[in-house]
Design a protein around this motif. Sequence first.
Motif, PDB file in Angstrom:
ATOM      1  N   MET A  22       6.059  -0.534   1.729  1.00  0.00           N
ATOM      2  CA  MET A  22       5.263  -1.198   0.951  1.00  0.00           C
ATOM      3  C   MET A  22       4.883  -0.489   0.262  1.00  0.00           C
ATOM      4  O   MET A  22       4.321   0.610   0.734  1.00  0.00           O
ATOM      5  N   THR A  23       4.530  -1.256  -1.050  1.00  0.00           N
ATOM      6  CA  THR A  23       4.186  -0.358  -1.722  1.00  0.00           C
ATOM      7  C   THR A  23       2.919  -1.638  -2.838  1.00  0.00           C
ATOM      8  O   THR A  23       3.128  -2.650  -2.434  1.00  0.00           O
ATOM      9  N   PRO A  24       1.871  -0.599  -3.681  1.00  0.00           N
ATOM     10  CA  PRO A  24       0.700  -1.651  -4.005  1.00  0.00           C
ATOM     11  C   PRO A  24       1.248  -3.029  -5.133  1.00  0.00           C
ATOM     12  O   PRO A  24       1.855  -2.840  -5.773  1.00  0.00           O
ATOM     13  N   VAL A  25       0.540  -4.170  -4.834  1.00  0.00           N
ATOM     14  CA  VAL A  25       0.961  -4.936  -6.025  1.00  0.00           C
ATOM     15  C   VAL A  25      -0.466  -4.858  -6.438  1.00  0.00           C
ATOM     16  O   VAL A  25      -0.550  -5.796  -7.726  1.00  0.00           O
ATOM     17  N   GLN A  26      -2.250  -5.085  -5.778  1.00  0.00           N
ATOM     18  CA  GLN A  26      -2.800  -4.893  -5.840  1.00  0.00           C
ATOM     19  C   GLN A  26      -4.406  -3.908  -5.669  1.00  0.00           C
ATOM     20  O   GLN A  26      -4.192  -3.755  -4.486  1.00  0.00           O
ATOM     21  N   THR A  27      -5.136  -3.709  -6.570  1.00  0.00           N
ATOM     22  CA  THR A  27      -5.997  -2.033  -6.170  1.00  0.00           C
ATOM     23  C   THR A  27      -6.904  -2.606  -6.358  1.00  0.00           C
ATOM     24  O   THR A  27      -7.244  -3.168  -7.573  1.00  0.00           O
ATOM     25  N   ILE A  28      -8.398  -2.939  -6.056  1.00  0.00           N
ATOM     26  CA  ILE A  28      -9.304  -3.923  -6.199  1.00  0.00           C
ATOM     27  C   ILE A  28     -10.936  -2.624  -6.233  1.00  0.00           C
ATOM     28  O   ILE A  28     -10.339  -2.022  -5.178  1.00  0.00           O
ATOM     29  N   THR A  29     -11.285  -2.087  -6.890  1.00  0.00           N
ATOM     30  CA  THR A  29     -12.239  -1.624  -7.208  1.00  0.00           C
ATOM     31  C   THR A  29     -13.412  -1.979  -6.452  1.00  0.00           C
ATOM     32  O   THR A  29     -13.853  -3.425  -7.280  1.00  0.00           O
TER      33      THR A  29
END
Length: 132
Positions: A22-29
């Motif tokens: 599992m690796t990041p698809v999207q990071t939302i601040t």
Amino acid sequence: RLSLPLSLVVLLAWTGCGAGEMTPVQTITAGANQIVILAPGGVLRSGENSIQVQVLQNSEPVSVEEAQLALFMPPMGTMGRMDTQAELTPNQAGDALSGTLRFSMAGGWNGQVQVQTDGGPVSGSFKVQVTD
């Protein structure tokens, strides 16, 4: 003789490369927090996808209680709007939620995520690209 085993090694290496990680698809601040959406190999594909949602504060996971994750593809031409939602459940450690997300087709999708943490609600909007 050498090409068959070498082909097999290459095939095994390719199919195993990040397939289950599992690796990041999207990071939302979201304020002091980051909401991270993860998928195998960091890719979302049309069809069913395993996903995880984490909330980080100062790069450390925080406890998450529940989340709503909904995405839509805007209408185009004669094609109507398409929607999908994830069913998410907390993991044993309580620092991530896991579930599945099904995309009816590849393309650009807009999303909204809302996560309830022990420190209160965290939410954000995002866009992702889904591949075939």
